[in-house]
Design a protein around this motif. Structure first.
Motif, mmCIF file in Angstrom:
data_model
loop_
_atom_site.group_PDB
_atom_site.id
_atom_site.type_symbol
_atom_site.label_atom_id
_atom_site.label_comp_id
_atom_site.label_asym_id
_atom_site.label_seq_id
_atom_site.Cartn_x
_atom_site.Cartn_y
_atom_site.Cartn_z
ATOM 1 N N LYS A 1 6.547 59.227 53.328
ATOM 2 C CA LYS A 1 5.184 59.690 53.068
ATOM 3 C C LYS A 1 4.225 58.586 52.632
ATOM 4 O O LYS A 1 3.076 58.868 52.298
ATOM 5 C CB LYS A 1 5.160 60.848 52.057
ATOM 6 C CG LYS A 1 5.948 62.075 52.492
ATOM 7 C CD LYS A 1 5.810 63.214 51.493
ATOM 8 C CE LYS A 1 6.602 64.438 51.924
ATOM 9 N NZ LYS A 1 6.462 65.555 50.966
ATOM 10 N N ASP A 2 4.679 57.323 52.612
ATOM 11 C CA ASP A 2 3.753 56.216 52.389
ATOM 12 C C ASP A 2 2.934 55.956 53.648
ATOM 13 O O ASP A 2 3.235 56.497 54.729
ATOM 14 C CB ASP A 2 4.514 54.949 51.999
ATOM 15 C CG ASP A 2 5.000 54.977 50.557
ATOM 16 O OD1 ASP A 2 4.406 55.719 49.759
ATOM 17 O OD2 ASP A 2 5.970 54.257 50.239
ATOM 18 N N PHE A 3 1.925 55.088 53.509
ATOM 19 C CA PHE A 3 1.059 54.757 54.636
ATOM 20 C C PHE A 3 1.132 53.264 54.949
ATOM 21 O O PHE A 3 1.263 52.429 54.040
ATOM 22 C CB PHE A 3 -0.395 55.136 54.333
ATOM 23 C CG PHE A 3 -0.620 56.617 54.269
ATOM 24 C CD1 PHE A 3 -1.023 57.323 55.396
ATOM 25 C CD2 PHE A 3 -0.414 57.307 53.083
ATOM 26 C CE1 PHE A 3 -1.220 58.695 55.336
ATOM 27 C CE2 PHE A 3 -0.608 58.683 53.018
ATOM 28 C CZ PHE A 3 -1.005 59.378 54.146
ATOM 29 N N ILE A 4 1.038 52.958 56.225
ATOM 30 C CA ILE A 4 1.050 51.561 56.658
ATOM 31 C C ILE A 4 -0.284 50.922 56.311
ATOM 32 O O ILE A 4 -1.352 51.496 56.524
ATOM 33 C CB ILE A 4 1.317 51.460 58.173
ATOM 34 C CG1 ILE A 4 2.718 51.995 58.505
ATOM 35 C CG2 ILE A 4 1.171 50.024 58.656
ATOM 36 C CD1 ILE A 4 3.012 52.060 59.980
ATOM 37 N N GLY A 5 -0.220 49.689 55.784
ATOM 38 C CA GLY A 5 -1.421 48.925 55.481
ATOM 39 C C GLY A 5 -1.113 47.443 55.544
ATOM 40 O O GLY A 5 -0.052 47.031 56.028
ATOM 41 N N ALA B 1 1.968 43.540 57.679
ATOM 42 C CA ALA B 1 1.967 45.000 57.600
ATOM 43 C C ALA B 1 3.115 45.488 56.720
ATOM 44 O O ALA B 1 4.203 44.912 56.721
ATOM 45 C CB ALA B 1 2.079 45.605 58.990
ATOM 46 N N TYR B 2 2.836 46.542 55.969
ATOM 47 C CA TYR B 2 3.811 47.117 55.045
ATOM 48 C C TYR B 2 3.579 48.627 54.962
ATOM 49 O O TYR B 2 2.629 49.154 55.536
ATOM 50 C CB TYR B 2 3.660 46.492 53.657
ATOM 51 C CG TYR B 2 2.370 46.894 52.981
ATOM 52 C CD1 TYR B 2 2.353 47.878 51.990
ATOM 53 C CD2 TYR B 2 1.159 46.334 53.370
ATOM 54 C CE1 TYR B 2 1.168 48.278 51.395
ATOM 55 C CE2 TYR B 2 -0.037 46.731 52.785
ATOM 56 C CZ TYR B 2 -0.022 47.698 51.796
ATOM 57 O OH TYR B 2 -1.199 48.092 51.219
ATOM 58 N N ALA B 3 4.449 49.313 54.245
ATOM 59 C CA ALA B 3 4.269 50.753 54.012
ATOM 60 C C ALA B 3 4.614 51.031 52.559
ATOM 61 O O ALA B 3 5.748 51.390 52.231
ATOM 62 C CB ALA B 3 5.155 51.565 54.948
#
Length: 511
Positions: A124-128, A138-140
């Motif tokens: 449920k995290d978001f990529i940023g 890029a990470y999440a």
């Protein structure tokens, strides 16, 4: 002599008055009985809570309509021939080193506009992009998306290849399996396999509910689309048809945003409350009853389209109970004095184990109390949990309440078990298994039972009309034993055997 005649005339008048009063009393009793359970009802599905499978044409004019909220995509680097992956399902870096996709390699879209999205990962995290180093990796790791977690997806019109532009204006590229960065600013005309900014996008899942519909059209177009749908999909003439064909009630699914009237939180639009008001007026005109059903709770209680889930995750839980109780309180307050109100269903189809028994019963206690603040006559309906839950788990709770109902839903679908059954085996299943489970929630001195959803559809292929008729008769026979009644799903649907109106008009079912 004249006095005798006058006395006899008075006596005759008195007798006539007594007889007339008796007839009126009897008539009043029969009318009252027709408005009491058990009800023969139908669900007004896809009206005040959208379900795209029932009304796909509503979605036709949405740009990029295959990339709505909750669409699940997988992205494969054409250069590496490997899938993008949120390492560990989230909380870590974005990599491109998986040869086959599964949950960690699947991303759920949150749509900002037709080309701009947030990408949610398995946990449920978001990529940023990282805020340290060069700020391009890029990470999440973020639970709530902001500008740094916003991406533009550019599609190649000739195939399913895409580029993904990050907030910094550069595109994601996969040079190595362990390094995915937003640092590509080269040619955008090169869509070849060797270009590290090119990804093959595969859509593996989608949602078509109220959130997808209203957010897809956006705030400028959605209000007109929804108003036209509410004004035309169900009208007063439909209530006339229902009444004339033996139906005594309607179950109306509503969404949590209805309590905000004309100004619900975005992307929902106002107007469904007025439509519900109209439904009460029409029902009362034709001496029918209304069952209000909170079909879509804030946060989504089952992750399905019909619960207005944004991305398919179940978010409903303890933190959402106060808002959900507030919605029940609003509905009870608004409609408790209406003669057409039969019941309020506190929540439709909570899904186990995503919704725990303790959370659900806590909400049911508070929701029941909210209804009883305004009415002691309306029934309160408790929906059984779907999934791995006991059919009778709510009975101890319900036994402590008055005028309460247990709702069960019966479909000979959605399971591999039914896919191989013949017509006769389906009918036998109704008379045996469905009858048994219905008895379990119909105790002699306990709450009433309600088959709140069932359908004339099944998995039997190319069945003749006579088999559909037998199947419908079997269900009417068994579900007619429910002490609160039953409600067919649905009144209208693009698929004929799901539409009770079509089934009646074409002699597939007789009430």
């Amino acid at each position: 002599m004249r006095k005798l005649r006058l006395i006899l005339m008075i006596i005759n008048i008195i007798i006539i008055i007594i007889l007339l009063r008796g007839e009126i009393l009897i008539l009043g009793q029969s009318e009252s009985e027709s408005e009491s359970p058990p009800y023969k009802a139908v669900n007004l599905g896809a009206w005040l809570v959208a379900e795209g499978w029932m009304t796909p044409s509503l979605f036709d004019s949405i740009p990029n309509k295959d990339l709505l909220d909750g669409t699940q995509i997988q992205l494969k680097s054409t250069r590496l021939n490997m899938y993008l992956c949120a390492e560990n399902g989230g909380g870590s870096a974005l990599v491109a080193n998986r040869s086959s996709p599964s949950g960690w390699e699947t991303f759920r879209l949150w749509r900002i506009n037709e080309n701009t999205f947030n990408l949610r990962v398995f946990n449920k995290d978001f990529i940023g992009l990282t805020s340290y180093g060069d700020g391009k990796k890029a990470y999440a790791r973020v639970s709530r998306p902001g500008p740094n977690e916003t991406f533009v997806i550019t599609r190649n019109n000739n195939n399913n290849r895409v580029r993904i532009r990050a907030h910094n204006g550069l595109y994601l590229r996969a040079w190595t399996g362990d390094s995915v960065k937003a640092d590509y600013g080269g040619s955008l005309d090169d869509w070849s396999d060797q270009n590290p900014s090119v990804f093959q996008m595969t859509i593996v899942g989608s949602l078509q509910g109220e959130y997808q519909l209203t957010n897809g059209y956006g705030p400028d177009k959605a209000p007109a689309v929804m108003k036209n749908h509410w004004n035309t999909y169900i009208t007063g003439s439909d209530f006339k048809f229902m009444s004339e064909n033996g139906l005594t009630a309607v179950r109306i699914p509503v969404g949590w945003w209805i309590m905000y009237g004309q100004n619900p939180p975005r992307p929902f639009v106002g107007g469904s409350l007025e439509a519900l008001d109209n439904a009460f007026t029409w029902a009362e005109q034709y001496r029918m009853k209304v069952i209000i059903d909170l079909h879509a709770a804030q946060g989504s209680q089952n992750g399905n389209d019909h619960s207005a889930a944004r991305d398919g995750y179940i978010e409903w839980g303890p933190s959402y109970i106060p808002q959900t109780v507030a919605c029940i309180d609003f509905l009870a307050n608004r409609y408790a004095s209406r003669p057409g109100l039969a019941a309020i269903e506190l929540m439709n189809e909570p899904l186990a184990p995503g919704v725990t028994f303790d959370d659900l019963t806590n909400f049911y206690r508070q929701g029941y109390a909210a209804v009883r603040k305004y009415t002691s006559n309306a029934y309160v309906i408790l929906s059984n949990r779907l999934g791995p839950a006991s059919n009778s788990e709510l009975l101890p709770l319900a036994n402590g309440f008055s005028r309460v109902v247990i709702d069960v839903h019966y479909y000979n679908l959605y399971s591999d078990y039914f896919s191989s059954l013949s017509a006769q085996q389906n009918i036998d299943y109704i008379y045996n298994e469905r009858a048994r489970t219905l008895r379990e929630v119909t105790p002699s001195n306990g709450p009433l039972s309600f088959v709140g959803e069932w359908s004339g559809e099944w998995a039997v292929q190319n069945a003749p009309m006579q088999e559909y008729q037998r199947y419908a008769r079997a269900q009417l026979d068994v579900y007619g034993r429910a002490t609160f009644g039953w409600a067919y799903w649905a009144y209208k649907c693009q698929y004929n055997h799901w539409s009770l109106k079509w089934m009646i008009e074409n002699n597939y079912i007789k009430l």
